[in-house]
Design a protein around this motif. Structure first.
Motif, short mmCIF file in Angstrom:
data_model
loop_
_atom_site.label_atom_id
_atom_site.label_comp_id
_atom_site.label_asym_id
_atom_site.label_seq_id
_atom_site.Cartn_x
_atom_site.Cartn_y
_atom_site.Cartn_z
N MET A 71 0.83 -1.19 0.00
CA MET A 71 0.00 0.00 0.00
C MET A 71 0.88 1.25 0.00
O MET A 71 1.85 1.33 0.75
CB MET A 71 -0.89 -0.02 1.23
CG MET A 71 -2.04 0.93 1.13
SD MET A 71 -3.09 0.73 2.56
CE MET A 71 -4.48 -0.08 1.83
N ALA A 72 0.53 2.21 -0.85
CA ALA A 72 1.32 3.44 -0.94
C ALA A 72 1.14 4.26 0.34
O ALA A 72 0.06 4.24 0.94
CB ALA A 72 0.88 4.26 -2.15
N PRO A 73 2.18 4.99 0.74
CA PRO A 73 2.07 5.80 1.95
C PRO A 73 0.95 6.85 1.86
O PRO A 73 0.37 7.22 2.86
CB PRO A 73 3.43 6.49 2.04
CG PRO A 73 4.36 5.66 1.24
CD PRO A 73 3.53 5.04 0.16
N PHE A 74 0.65 7.27 0.61
CA PHE A 74 -0.37 8.31 0.44
C PHE A 74 -1.74 7.71 0.14
O PHE A 74 -2.68 8.43 -0.19
CB PHE A 74 0.04 9.30 -0.66
CG PHE A 74 0.64 8.65 -1.89
CD1 PHE A 74 -0.15 7.97 -2.78
CD2 PHE A 74 2.01 8.71 -2.12
CE1 PHE A 74 0.39 7.37 -3.89
CE2 PHE A 74 2.57 8.11 -3.25
CZ PHE A 74 1.75 7.44 -4.13
N ALA A 75 -1.88 6.40 0.26
CA ALA A 75 -3.13 5.75 -0.15
C ALA A 75 -4.25 5.91 0.87
O ALA A 75 -5.41 5.76 0.56
CB ALA A 75 -2.89 4.26 -0.40
N ARG A 79 -0.90 8.84 6.97
CA ARG A 79 0.17 8.29 6.14
C ARG A 79 0.62 6.93 6.67
O ARG A 79 0.85 6.76 7.85
CB ARG A 79 1.37 9.23 6.12
CG ARG A 79 2.53 8.67 5.29
CD ARG A 79 3.74 9.56 5.36
NE ARG A 79 4.81 9.07 4.53
CZ ARG A 79 5.85 8.36 4.98
NH1 ARG A 79 5.94 8.05 6.24
NH2 ARG A 79 6.79 7.96 4.16
N PRO A 82 6.06 3.26 4.81
CA PRO A 82 6.37 2.36 3.70
C PRO A 82 6.88 1.01 4.20
O PRO A 82 7.40 0.92 5.32
CB PRO A 82 7.48 3.09 2.95
CG PRO A 82 7.52 4.46 3.48
CD PRO A 82 6.90 4.44 4.83
#
Lengths: 231, 266
Positions: A71-75, A79, A82
């Motif tokens: 999962m992206a940190p900005f998803a 936050r 990572p």
């Protein structure tokens, strides 16, 4: 169940969110797929079958499916740090197990098939969409499979069984049950449940999930046909 | 894992360069098509998806109120992190950021910090107590060379379009108003241009194949006023003084193009 019941985001009990499926979105990957569902954005890439460098992990009787859900940190709202956490490790394992029954792994001994599911934006239901994308990307990579795999979540919100829970329904609802099936044979390859359901509610939810999966199955087939039409 | 490039491709690239041509028909100082989609991730405060040719990068900005570092009590914090996703190339593996990912983060970070793109002092809410922290997360989605320029464009576009909640001081408490958002305090626009030296030719916006054959590369950061703000040389070979001078000149000319693109999305 009354069909007049309208959910908070305006959907009926059996309506999916707006879905966009695309195949062959990456240039380097052997197969890839991109999915948008509501605000969910997921990209899946497949590399392989390729030689497995670590011989001790290789299998003489088939390919090793290595699956990563990330999962992206900005998803998400807060936050996310990572790298792997307990949640993504579990989901990676379950997705891998959901997909394994439908691939002819025995055709490619001593190789690996590397599957990466990247969640760019999450809004509930990413594990199911990950499975939907993974089977599309595998098909795009022309890896022989028994069938595509379809997946969707059902749940219980306001004492009603509904299809494809949004993030809010997932958080506030009474139950959440993601399911993946092989649509041609109706085999279940993945099921989870949390919350409370009675026996009857479970049967109703399962029926609704099958309807949702069959619908997504048609979208998956269309996405694959569309790519080959364009070519 | 070693990337293998075929002898045929190699010879073709070298031969065409000698006739002042590139394999994809571009001139030496021409960028591939640049596409920028801002506000791509609605859950991020700012985000941008940038493609340069077949290279695709996403940058996402997330804001958070935190305590400042003790050596800069009245300045906001920027943290840059790059992930080379395994979907982007067969040579990328999962795991903690490797040296290439760290270098990308640091070069881009330096460019925006030294320009400075964002007025960090304006991100201070209460001196020595509360400041904004901006996490910039960079995702490499598809890799066909020139990650550095794509990454910097994505990062700068995401920062230019980002909106953070308004923070104010009420009775000594910091109140974050999620409803009302403001743009980040932009000071100087900047951009990064990477020039790759292949067989004594200087190329802008190298593809994957060209990068595999490169001797060395130099990334040059320019501010919109035409002054330098960052330089980084990568690669195993050396660059002559004239190579560096010429590269800076090329980068200066290209920076005008990139800055005008960035001006449009601002």
């Amino acid at each position: 169940m009354t069909t007049e019941y309208v959910r908070e985001d305006g959907r009926l009990f059996n309506t999916l969110r707006n879905m966009k499926l695309e195949v062959g979105v990456l240039n380097n990957a052997d197969g890839s797929a991109y999915i948008e569902c509501g605000n969910n954005k997921i990209i899946v890439g497949v590399y392989g079958p390729k030689e497995l460098y670590s011989k001790k992990h290789a299998k003489v009787d088939g390919a090793v499916l290595r699956c990563k859900y990330n999962m992206a940190p900005f998803a998400v709202n807060e936050r996310k740090r990572p790298g792997p956490d307990r949640r993504s490790v579990e989901i990676s394992k379950l997705i891998s197990e959901a997909i394994t029954p439908c691939i002819f792994l025995e055709k490619y001994p001593r190789t690996s098939i590397d599957l990466s599911i990247e969640v760019l934006e999450a809004e509930g239901g990413t594990r199911c969409l990950g499975i939907v994308g993974a089977s599309l990307a595998l098909a795009d990579a022309e890896i022989p499979m028994k069938d595509l795999i379809s997946a969707c979540a059902v749940g219980k919100v306001d004492d009603r069984i509904v299809l494809d829970l949004s993030e809010k329904e997932d958080k506030e609802g009474q139950a959440d049950m993601p399911i993946a099936i092989l649509p041609r044979t109706n085999e279940i390859t993945f099921i989870q449940m949390d919350g409370h359901l009675s026996g009857e509610e479970f049967d109703e939810a399962l029926k609704l999930a099958f309807e949702g999966c069959k619908f997504i199955y048609e979208l998956q087939k269309q996405a694959l046909i569309k790519k080959h039409e364009e070519m | 894992m070693v990337n293998i490039i075929s002898e045929v491709t190699k010879t073709k690239i070298y031969d065409m360069l000698k006739q002042n041509q590139r394999v994809d028909g571009r001139s030496f100082t021409e960028y591939r098509d640049i596409k920028i989609t801002t506000d791509y991730i609605s859950k991020a405060n700012g985000s941008a998806m940038v493609s340069i040719g077949n290279t695709t990068v996403i940058a996402g900005v997330k804001s958070q109120v935190t305590t400042p570092f003790s050596n800069s009590p009245n300045s906001g914090i920027i943290i840059t992190n790059t992930e080379l996703l395994a979907i982007a190339s067969k040579s990328f593996e999962y795991g903690p950021p490797n040296k290439f990912a760290v270098e990308i983060s640091r070069v881009v970070d330096r460019c925006i910090r030294e320009s400075p793109l964002i007025d960090l002092e304006k991100l201070c809410i209460v001196e020595s107590e509360r400041v904004w922290k901006l996490y910039i997360d960079i995702y490499i989605i598809d890799y066909d060379g020139n990650i550095m320029d794509a990454t910097s464009l994505a990062t700068i576009s995401a920062l230019l379009t980002a909106r953070i909640p308004q923070a104010s001081l009420v009775d000594g408490e910091v109140v974050v108003d999620e409803e009302n958002t403001v743009k980040l305090p932009v000071k100087n626009l900047c951009c990064l241009t990477t020039i790759v030296k292949v067989n004594n030719f200087l190329l802008v916006d190298s593809t994957f194949d060209e990068e595999e054959l490169m001797d060395a590369s130099i990334s040059v950061g320019f501010r919109s006023d035409g002054t330098l703000c960052a330089i980084q040389k990568c690669g195993l070979d050396s660059l002559s003084v004239s190579d560096v001078r010429n590269s800076i000149n090329i980068a200066y000319n290209k920076s005008k193009e990139l800055i005008s693109i960035l001006e449009k999305i601002r």
